[in-house]
Design an enzyme around this catalytic site. Structure first.
Site, PDB file in Angstrom:
ATOM      1  N   SER A 103     -13.746  56.867 -28.990  1.00  0.00           N
ATOM      2  CA  SER A 103     -14.025  56.351 -30.340  1.00  0.00           C
ATOM      3  C   SER A 103     -14.431  57.460 -31.313  1.00  0.00           C
ATOM      4  O   SER A 103     -14.092  57.399 -32.493  1.00  0.00           O
ATOM      5  CB  SER A 103     -15.120  55.280 -30.275  1.00  0.00           C
ATOM      6  N   ASP A 114     -22.232  56.906 -27.945  1.00  0.00           N
ATOM      7  CA  ASP A 114     -22.124  58.162 -27.204  1.00  0.00           C
ATOM      8  C   ASP A 114     -20.833  58.883 -27.591  1.00  0.00           C
ATOM      9  O   ASP A 114     -19.985  58.346 -28.296  1.00  0.00           O
ATOM     10  CB  ASP A 114     -22.185  57.922 -25.686  1.00  0.00           C
ATOM     11  N   ASP A 116     -17.547  60.907 -25.944  1.00  0.00           N
ATOM     12  CA  ASP A 116     -16.755  61.282 -24.772  1.00  0.00           C
ATOM     13  C   ASP A 116     -16.182  62.661 -25.044  1.00  0.00           C
ATOM     14  O   ASP A 116     -15.526  62.874 -26.077  1.00  0.00           O
ATOM     15  CB  ASP A 116     -15.617  60.285 -24.544  1.00  0.00           C
ATOM     16  N   ASP A 168     -20.879  62.080 -22.460  1.00  0.00           N
ATOM     17  CA  ASP A 168     -20.223  62.031 -21.150  1.00  0.00           C
ATOM     18  C   ASP A 168     -19.218  63.173 -21.126  1.00  0.00           C
ATOM     19  O   ASP A 168     -18.236  63.156 -21.887  1.00  0.00           O
ATOM     20  CB  ASP A 168     -19.486  60.701 -20.948  1.00  0.00           C
ATOM     21  N   LYS A 229     -12.569  46.005 -33.424  1.00  0.00           N
ATOM     22  CA  LYS A 229     -13.548  46.260 -32.356  1.00  0.00           C
ATOM     23  C   LYS A 229     -14.822  45.442 -32.576  1.00  0.00           C
ATOM     24  O   LYS A 229     -15.380  44.875 -31.629  1.00  0.00           O
ATOM     25  CB  LYS A 229     -13.885  47.755 -32.285  1.00  0.00           C
ATOM     26  N   TYR A 238     -14.728  42.063 -25.407  1.00  0.00           N
ATOM     27  CA  TYR A 238     -14.631  43.528 -25.366  1.00  0.00           C
ATOM     28  C   TYR A 238     -15.261  44.002 -24.058  1.00  0.00           C
ATOM     29  O   TYR A 238     -16.473  44.178 -23.978  1.00  0.00           O
ATOM     30  CB  TYR A 238     -15.369  44.122 -26.579  1.00  0.00           C
TER      31      TYR A 238
END
Length: 755
Positions: A103, A114, A116, A168, A229, A238
């Site tokens: 995202s 968070d 990625d 992450d 979303k 979701y």
């Protein structure tokens, strides 16, 4: 070569022909009108209260953190290079880089989300270096907190908080001497000579970059995706892990909508999204570009080659090589629920664009706890907080196995899991336990031509709990105090588990009451009213009565006392043989009787939805690969083969099973299936492998035997030592935990449906 085909239509005045994106030409090239911009501004305003947009300060903070992390990676790679005796001239230009995906890379992350990220290193840096020396380097950094490594995950990852931002971080080692700052990951050649974990780690970045490359207008795409979303989260659909869609799947559906309406702005695109996917003929795949073969011999989604790919119910194919289906977890029930939600979204956006409603209506959550009369409460408990976090992660990842088991029960039309988990109430747990609960709404089929039917869910529950315990045992996670329980409750008993504000019926406004009383004015009935016509858009087979032109009418949860005489539904809960001295749940649920009746609802198409639009949405059959793929996604001989890059999913939408099958049953069913034709051939839906197929494969749409008098269904021995059929359990080769374990708590769940 990436797909940028030219439309062959002649353009007036000698202009350049219009480029088109995707595997078909656009449905409409109409430019936005002034009112479309106005609706888009209103859409933005409606999303702001939900924390969808970050302010400038937060965005800059993220950029600063990523910059620091990028410098840390370069420092670390230089240090490793020195330790491995590379010459100083090589060390100075060895490089290393952080790429983002998900995202954040798409530009649709929300406040506090968070990031990625992927660490890309040259060939002399090993994965073990990343999880040892880089992990130690991160540990020394004062701004990094909550550091943990998950080296044995399907996609290995280091998780941490860097100056308050959760990250992450994956790792990929490329077959290059150095990593330049301008490295582009989109080329397939970078995958040569890489191990499968590096290919999986690179996949997130490659897919994200490809999606952005394949949309006509990135800003319109981003705003539309933010809206979709938010809508999916608010409507409870979701969750990739529970069989709905995850972030990348929603992004690809929005990207396909943008390709079909390249000049539209966000408000129009949101409406067109619901139009396209409420009419999409699943299991035709959603493709953003023609799949290409890079001759690297990696497993790709291709139903012509892989029999297991033919059973995917809602294929959405990633655009980067190796192409994968991002929705292999989707089941019959979750697809039915999502299709109904698409139709509900179309209805609401029709109203909004006609000036009859405002955008906040689109984001109103459904009242899940008023939808169904019957629920299964799944409880996972552990004795410490740390054990509980670990335990609920495993249990949640396996809930779709339970949903699949319930779907294959011939008396269940739909099993709807609520993605939100809830803390256990004090009345239903020990004081020292940490408890999480999930709720699964159940719709039972209307039983015709039968005086009474006994339904035994014990086998469905047992095969699920055995799967979870076996998996926990295999990975040495199982600890004292870790338990799973499944209990059947009725709607009126939910107050024993949940706070009153969640289970109280919302008062309907006068306008809503007037609207519902106008019989013909509102034909589209969504899941909110619990009307599901299972003769349409589901794989639940044919009605109990002999096949006829009349659609099946499932039991409604709202219209009591109409049309048909009430059925009595009573529940027995009894402790199954187990070493645990567990107290069975004994509540008013034990022998309560409820009445239900039948109601049918045939939703009409929206006035705004034209058949021409619907026809243009799906990939065209013909010489292109998309047509061939569509034709290939059809029932075939049942056979299970795990997909190369994915964890094999639990089989979904298999032939219905009332209980643990016996050899006599199988022979009888196979004999009858020759005589009774299937009504479902027109749906062209895939039927995955079934746990109770006869050697020659049972006809997928064969109706259960309802003409004969219903017999009580034999219960099964729930002893822990009994081995279950291997096709029912994904990892049945390993033994169950020892039968003297005190962790196993089971309740036998039996229901009697009487006319």
């Amino acid at each position: 070569v990436f797909l940028f085909s030219l439309s062959r239509s002649a353009m007036p005045g000698g202009q350049q022909p219009q480029k088109h994106y995707g595997i078909t030409s656009a449905i409409s090239l109409a430019p936005p009108r002034e009112i479309d911009h106005l609706y888009t501004k209103k859409l933005c305003d409606a999303m702001k209260p939900f924390g969808v947009f970050e302010d400038e300060e937060e965005l800059n903070h993220r950029l600063a953190v990523l910059g620091k992390l990028n410098n840390l990676v370069k420092e670390w790679i230089a240090e490793i290079s020195e330790l491995k005796n590379l010459p100083p001239s090589a060390i100075s230009c060895v490089g290393g880089k952080i790429f983002t995906f998900g995202s954040y890379r798409l530009g649709v992350h929300t406040k506090g989300a968070d990031i990625d990220a992927l660490c890309v290193a040259p060939r002399h840096v090993e994965r073990t270096d990343f999880f040892q020396s880089f992990f130690e380097k991160l540990k020394q950094h004062e701004e990094i907190k909550d550091l943990r490594a998950v080296e044995d995950a399907f996609v290995p990852v280091i998780k941490f908080k860097f100056d308050g931002i959760e990250i992450d971080l994956l790792f990929a080692r490329l077959a290059l001497q150095s990593i330049p700052d301008n490295l582009d990951l989109r080329g397939d050649s970078i995958l040569k000579n890489l191990d499968i974990r590096c290919i999986r780690s690179l996949n997130g970045c490659r897919v994200t970059d490809e999606i952005l490359y394949l949309v006509p207008n990135k800003e319109n795409f981003r705003l539309t995706l933010r809206a979709i979303k938010l809508w999916a989260k608010r409507r409870g659909i979701y969750s990739n892990i529970l069989g709905f869609l995850g972030g990348v799947s929603w992004a690809m559906l929005v990207a396909r909508t943008c390709q079909l309406y390249p000049n539209a702005v966000a408000a129009t695109l949101v409406h067109k999204f619901f139009l396209v996917f409420s009419k999409w003929e699943w299991p035709n795949p959603v493709l953003l570009k023609q799949p290409e073969d890079s001759n690297l011999n990696l497993p790709v989604w291709d139903p012509r080659v892989n029999p297991s790919d033919r059973y995917h119910l809602m294929p959405i194919i990633t655009p980067a090589y190796p192409q994968q289906n991002s929705t292999y977890n989707v089941s019959t029930s979750t697809r039915t629920i999502m299709t109904e939600e698409f139709k509900h979204g179309l209805s609401v956006t029709d109203e909004i664009l006609q000036g009859k409603a405002e955008w906040p209506k689109l984001f109103e959550p459904p009242n899940f706890f008023q939808k169904y009369k019957h629920y299964i409460v799944l409880t996972a408990s552990a004795s410490t907080e740390e054990n509980h976090l670990e335990w609920i992660g495993l249990v949640e990842s396996k809930i779709r196995v339970l949903v699949g088991n319930l779907e294959r029960n011939e008396y269940i039309t739909l099993a709807h899991v609520n993605p939100q988990s809830f803390p256990g109430s004090k009345d239903n747990r020990n004081e020292n336990d940490f408890v999480s609960m999930w709720f699964i709404g159940i719709i039972f089929k209307k039983v015709e031509n039968a005086e009474s039917v006994n339904i035994d869910l014990t086998f469905d529950i047992q095969s699920f709990t055995d799967t979870v315990y076996r998996q926990a045992n295999n990975i040495n996670m199982l600890k004292d105090g870790m338990k799973i329980e499944a209990t059947h409750v009725k709607k009126k008993q939910l107050h024993q588990y949940l706070p009153p504000e969640l289970v109280q019926k919302k008062k309907r406004s006068i306008a809503e009451l007037n609207r519902s009383s106008n019989g013909g004015s509102s034909k589209r009935i969504s899941l909110d009213s619990s009307h599901l016509d299972s003769s349409r858009d589901t794989d639940s087979g044919t009605p109990f009565s002999s096949p006829s032109s009349k659609p099946l009418k499932p039991a409604s949860d709202t219209d009591e006392g109409r049309v048909s005489p009430p059925k009595q539904i009573c529940l027995e809960t009894s402790p199954a043989p187990s070493a645990a001295a567990a107290t069975p749940q004994t509540s008013a649920a034990a022998a309560a009787a409820v009445s239900s009746s039948a109601a049918a609802a045939q939703p009409a198409a929206s006035a705004a939805a034209t058949e021409q639009d619907a026809a243009r949405c799906s990939p065209p059959a013909g010489s292109s690969i998309s047509g061939a793929l569509s034709d290939a996604v059809k029932p075939s001989s049942p056979k299970e083969e795990p997909n190369g890059l994915e964890e094999p999913p639990a089989p979904a939408a298999a032939t219905k099973r009332p209980h643990s099958p016996t050899q006599d049953d199988l022979a009888k069913r196979h004999k009858d299936s020759d005589a009774v034709p299937s009504d479902d051939s027109t749906f062209k839906e895939p039927y995955p492998p079934s746990s109770d197929c006869s050697p020659h494969g049972e006809a997928p749409g064969t109706p259960p035997h309802s003409g004969s008098k219903a017999k009580p269904i034999p219960t099964i021995d729930t002893s822990r030592t009994q081995r279950l059929p291997s096709m029912e359990l994904p990892d049945a080769s390993s033994p169950l935990p020892a039968s003297n374990s005190c962790r196993v708590v089971k309740n036998s769940i039996k229901l009697a449906l009487n006319r």
